[in-house]
Design an enzyme around this catalytic site. Sequence first.
Site, PDB file in Angstrom:
ATOM      1  CB  VAL A 194      -0.946   0.020   1.223  1.00 15.28           C
ATOM      2  CG1 VAL A 194      -1.751   1.314   1.261  1.00 15.28           C
ATOM      3  CG2 VAL A 194      -1.888  -1.176   1.187  1.00 15.28           C
ATOM      4  CG  ASP A 253       6.838  -4.120  10.033  1.00 13.09           C
ATOM      5  OD1 ASP A 253       7.006  -3.038  10.614  1.00 13.09           O
ATOM      6  OD2 ASP A 253       5.868  -4.848  10.284  1.00 13.09           O
ATOM      7  N   GLY A 284       4.211   4.104   3.206  1.00 12.23           N
ATOM      8  CA  GLY A 284       3.897   2.869   2.506  1.00 12.23           C
ATOM      9  C   GLY A 284       4.025   1.705   3.458  1.00 12.23           C
ATOM     10  CE  LYS A 285       4.762  -1.514   8.220  1.00 13.83           C
ATOM     11  NZ  LYS A 285       5.611  -0.684   9.099  1.00 13.83           N
ATOM     12  N   GLY A 286       4.062  -2.965   3.293  1.00 14.69           N
ATOM     13  CA  GLY A 286       3.818  -4.168   2.521  1.00 14.69           C
ATOM     14  C   GLY A 286       3.610  -5.358   3.433  1.00 14.69           C
TER      15      GLY A 286
END
Length: 426
Positions: free
Chosen positions: A70, A156, A115-117
């Site tokens: 995202v 993460d 952002g993040k995945g």
Amino acid sequence: MANSMVDDMRRVREENPFESMMERFDRAAQKLDLNPDLYAVMRVPNRELKVYIPVRMDSGRMEVFEGFRVQHNFARGPAKGGIRYSPDVNIDEVRALAAWMTWKCAVVNVPFGGGKGGVICDPSQMSLGELERLTRRYAAELIDFIGPEKDVPAPDMNTNEQTMAWIMDTFSMHARHTVNAVVTGKPVELGGSRGRREATGRGILFVINEAIKRFKMTPPNTRVAVQGSGNVGGIGARLLHDAGYKVVAISDIFGGIYNPAGIDIPAALAHLQATRSFEEFPGVERVSNQELLELDCDVLAPCATENQITSENSNRIKCRILAEGANGPTTAGADEILHENGVFVIPDILANAGGVTVSYFEWVQNRMGYYWREDVVNERLQDIMVASFNDVAKYAETHAVDTRTAAYMLAIDRVAYDTRMRGIYA
Ligand code: NAD
């Protein structure tokens, strides 16, 4: 409806990270009287990608995993945020975390969006080879969407510097040259920044140093309870101890230890490393993770996981300063109670922003091709954390709001200003 069912529904809603983020966003946007066009654009992500990742497993069988990325906001620069591997990661969680990154980067004023995945998988059941193939194919699927100017992933939950090295290599193989600024959190030998490993814990030390000044306290007469003993909690506790604070409690997932006279943190962490537990550490009382949160202390630093301080236990929190090392340790339902009880909150998007700040330094060093000494990294980190703490504290005073609302307002204000100046391409 039965009361217990209502309670369950309230708890599920309270603990949903996206609901929590949106509640804070809406509160801050309302206080700012945010222009409706900006509100409409900023409350949703810019882009959400869903990818299917075929992986040849060691058994020879093919398995297809689901992954997300995202990209929440690009107004201030490339998206920035971690990638988590977990069996229960979902789009709601990734979307909330991506938005949090936008606000976090804006609070510390680094030129990134959020952002993040995530990939739905269970790394504990996968071999190193399977994880490498999963990571490379996931990176290949994202290739048109990530890059030093577009979106810069980082580690993460359940991903680490090895994962970043594989992504960097996959991206570089396709680019036909080495592009180390495509990810941060790399090994130092491959362009990682000195000081990155300690950066989040060090950032917490810097903001606590600022907060205690407001209460005319000094480190030796400040009792700190730390939940968690990993990268954030363990390193944070050690740095606080080294700076002269009295760390009275620390925990891991199985529970904690407490000594009102202070714990020898280096010894406790060495014991944890040697025995994988705080059990048997001498001269302390044992406490549960819930009891730790409610101990009589001056600073409480929840540095483990989300949803620890809720509408249920917030009335029993006794600290004067709450320094949120973890992401989302406090639910939106607890905010008002803490505020009414006079707890000074250093919100997560400020308190744990040391990590993303040094990630920004890593990206800068990669682009310069010039690497800084660790003391230079730490000094620049201190400058940013102290300035950001003071920005948030001043914003809270000027607008007569609590510090969490102030941090969100400051962040939203910065993103809104840049969006307005760029104009909305509609
Ligand atoms: P970590 O895995 O290194 O350590 C987590 C610690 O919390 C461990 O001591 C573990 O035993 C404990 N823990 C895990 N689940 C728990 C539970 N349910 N109850 C009590 N304790 C539990 O992780 P970390 O990198 O230290 O991250 C901790 C938190 O900080 C997370 O919320 C993470 O998103 C956030 N954070 C980390 C960074 C970073 O740079 N590592 C930066 C910003 C925010």
